[in-house]
Motif scaffolding. Structure first.
Motif, PDB file in Angstrom:
ATOM      1  N   GLY A 300       0.843  -1.196   0.000  1.00 35.13           N
ATOM      2  CA  GLY A 300       0.000   0.000   0.000  1.00 35.13           C
ATOM      3  C   GLY A 300       0.871   1.236   0.000  1.00 35.13           C
ATOM      4  O   GLY A 300       2.028   1.211   0.449  1.00 35.13           O
ATOM      5  N   ARG A 301       0.310   2.333  -0.508  1.00 38.02           N
ATOM      6  CA  ARG A 301       1.049   3.591  -0.600  1.00 38.02           C
ATOM      7  C   ARG A 301       0.243   4.709   0.026  1.00 38.02           C
ATOM      8  O   ARG A 301      -0.984   4.694   0.026  1.00 38.02           O
ATOM      9  CB  ARG A 301       1.328   3.946  -2.073  1.00 38.02           C
ATOM     10  N   GLU A 302       0.980   5.682   0.568  1.00 39.27           N
ATOM     11  CA  GLU A 302       0.382   6.940   1.021  1.00 39.27           C
ATOM     12  C   GLU A 302      -0.758   6.740   2.026  1.00 39.27           C
ATOM     13  O   GLU A 302      -1.787   7.377   1.947  1.00 39.27           O
ATOM     14  CB  GLU A 302      -0.125   7.735  -0.187  1.00 39.27           C
ATOM     15  N   GLY A 303      -0.573   5.836   2.975  1.00 36.39           N
ATOM     16  CA  GLY A 303      -1.538   5.661   4.053  1.00 36.39           C
ATOM     17  C   GLY A 303      -2.797   4.917   3.685  1.00 36.39           C
ATOM     18  O   GLY A 303      -3.726   4.830   4.508  1.00 36.39           O
ATOM     19  N   ALA A 304      -2.875   4.351   2.483  1.00 41.69           N
ATOM     20  CA  ALA A 304      -4.079   3.647   2.055  1.00 41.69           C
ATOM     21  C   ALA A 304      -4.343   2.437   2.951  1.00 41.69           C
ATOM     22  O   ALA A 304      -3.452   1.637   3.223  1.00 41.69           O
ATOM     23  CB  ALA A 304      -3.936   3.210   0.604  1.00 41.69           C
ATOM     24  N   ASP A 305      -5.582   2.323   3.431  1.00 41.05           N
ATOM     25  CA  ASP A 305      -6.050   1.178   4.244  1.00 41.05           C
ATOM     26  C   ASP A 305      -5.322   1.045   5.578  1.00 41.05           C
ATOM     27  O   ASP A 305      -5.352  -0.022   6.202  1.00 41.05           O
ATOM     28  CB  ASP A 305      -5.924  -0.136   3.462  1.00 41.05           C
ATOM     29  N   VAL A 306      -4.672   2.092   6.035  1.00 42.32           N
ATOM     30  CA  VAL A 306      -4.067   2.083   7.368  1.00 42.32           C
ATOM     31  C   VAL A 306      -5.149   2.434   8.384  1.00 42.32           C
ATOM     32  O   VAL A 306      -5.899   3.396   8.205  1.00 42.32           O
ATOM     33  CB  VAL A 306      -2.897   3.082   7.455  1.00 42.32           C
ATOM     34  N   VAL A 307      -5.237   1.653   9.467  1.00 42.91           N
ATOM     35  CA  VAL A 307      -6.306   1.809  10.448  1.00 42.91           C
ATOM     36  C   VAL A 307      -5.715   1.866  11.850  1.00 42.91           C
ATOM     37  O   VAL A 307      -4.849   1.047  12.204  1.00 42.91           O
ATOM     38  CB  VAL A 307      -7.311   0.630  10.362  1.00 42.91           C
ATOM     39  N   LEU A 308      -6.173   2.815  12.652  1.00 46.01           N
ATOM     40  CA  LEU A 308      -5.773   2.884  14.059  1.00 46.01           C
ATOM     41  C   LEU A 308      -6.641   1.944  14.873  1.00 46.01           C
ATOM     42  O   LEU A 308      -7.871   1.955  14.754  1.00 46.01           O
ATOM     43  CB  LEU A 308      -5.912   4.318  14.577  1.00 46.01           C
ATOM     44  N   ILE A 309      -5.994   1.128  15.726  1.00 46.51           N
ATOM     45  CA  ILE A 309      -6.692   0.128  16.530  1.00 46.51           C
ATOM     46  C   ILE A 309      -6.542   0.506  18.001  1.00 46.51           C
ATOM     47  O   ILE A 309      -5.428   0.684  18.494  1.00 46.51           O
ATOM     48  CB  ILE A 309      -6.118  -1.286  16.302  1.00 46.51           C
TER      49      ILE A 309
END
Length: 373
Positions: A300-309
């Motif tokens: 993934g690039r540029e924060g795509a699909d990054v999630v804070l848990i």
């Protein structure tokens, strides 16, 4: 480390466009932002530089260990490509550049969030545009930025090496040219390669051909060396992907960079160097991380699909995700600040600052210049 409020240069759009940054605004929102800048001390820059070269050395150690053990399955790399990657590493096929994204507040050690080892962007902004900004806005100050010179020197080294292998070969440079940022990045890389003495040709990824025995461009000329701003996982899925195994073309970044170009390398680094001050706990399972964490896709690039848990939040572990302990970015004037620290030819080469109102840096996040005294 401080954030300063500034008056932008009245004609800043024309100035940055003259340097090639014609994607400085998107949907009316500036991407290049010079109404602020980040100020560092010399000591803070030294810390970032040392951390960058330390992390790079650790990453090379990780490649060596994974290739030696044949344990590339955990990186989601198709098995058919493992011997090719191993041979690329054995030859030490030369790489050019990469960018470490770091959480750093000027007090605690910089923490690695991820390594953009294959297709890092924000290069023109970091190497050229903020350098000219410095000369006009902060004359007499310095900037952590030797990117341009180091890129030219690195391409000179690669040209000399290429001349021994395939004399007279051109360097083809490719990307998805419908994406303006990608095209400008490739054009900038063409510029530094030209200054290093390479004859070059630009072509879109869609224009790379295979004629049955060689890779070719639109004029049917063979491609001997290729710079690609195109992720390896996409390259392998192209029609010509299976022919990459014939090893007929020198590619930057080289095949062994596949080991580093996905976030599954983060748990490997933590296993190899537990409690290292520049690393964060990382694992393939959420329950292995105490407290709040960040779920990241392997690719993934540029924060795509990054999630804070959240600390007590339960998630279903996925094989295409990793989990990394949360290291909140420092906040200045309501902006979360990220350090992007560049490596060229194995040496720290400069940095660029990105900022966002949200805690996750994305492709819409601003690029903000910096200086140090």
């Amino acid at each position: 480390m401080q954030r300063e409020i500034l008056a932008p240069r009245p004609d800043w759009p024309a100035k940055v466009e003259a340097l090639g940054l014609d994607f400085h605004t998107s949907d009316g929102e500036p991407y290049w932002w010079e109404a602020a800048c980040y100020a560092f001390s010399t000591a803070e820059i030294d810390v970032i530089e040392e951390a960058t070269e330390t992390l790079h050395a650790m990453c090379l150690d990780a490649v060596g260990r994974l290739v030696a053990s044949g344990d590339l399955a955990r990186l989601d790399i198709p098995r058919a490509y493992w011997p090719w990657i191993a041979e690329s590493w054995r030859r030490r096929d030369p790489d050019v550049y990469g960018r470490f994204d770091l959480a750093y507040d000027g007090v605690s050690p910089p923490k690695l969030l991820e390594y953009n080892a294959d297709t890092p962007t924000a290069l023109l902004e970091a190497a050229v545009v903020q350098w000219y900004w410095l000369g006009e806005v902060k004359p007499g100050c310095d900037q952590f930025n030797s990117l341009h010179e180091k890129l030219i020197d690195r391409w000179k080294e690669l040209r000399q090496r290429a001349a021994r292998v395939r004399p007279g070969s051109r360097l083809h440079l490719s990307g998805v040219f419908a994406e303006l940022e990608d095209r400008r990045t490739v054009e900038y890389m063409q510029d530094v390669a030209n200054q290093a003495g390479w004859p070059t040709t630009l072509l879109d990824v869609s224009q790379i051909g295979w004629n049955g025995h060689a890779f070719t461009d639109l004029s049917e000329s063979p491609i001997g060396f290729l710079f690609k701003l195109y992720p390896w996982e996409w390259m392998l899925r192209e029609k010509f992907g299976e022919h990459l195994l014939d090893d007929l073309i020198g590619i930057v970044e080289p095949p062994w960079k596949m080991v580093l170009s996905n976030k599954a390398i983060l748990p490997v680094l933590w296993e190899m160097f537990p409690d290292h001050p520049n690393l964060l706990p990382a694992a393939r399972e959420r329950e292995a991380i105490d407290g709040p964490c960040v779920e990241k896709p392997n690719y993934g690039r540029e924060g795509a699909d990054v999630v804070l848990i959240g600390e007590r939040e339960i998630v279903v572990n996925r094989s295409d995700r990793i989990y990394q302990a949360l290291a909140p970015l420092p906040v200045f004037d309501g902006w979360h600040a990220l350090v992007g620290s560049w490596i060229v030819g194995g040496k720290a080469a400069g940095m660029g600052m990105r900022e966002d109102r949200e805690p996750i840096t994305r492709n819409t996040s601003r690029f903000v210049p910096h200086y140090f005294v």
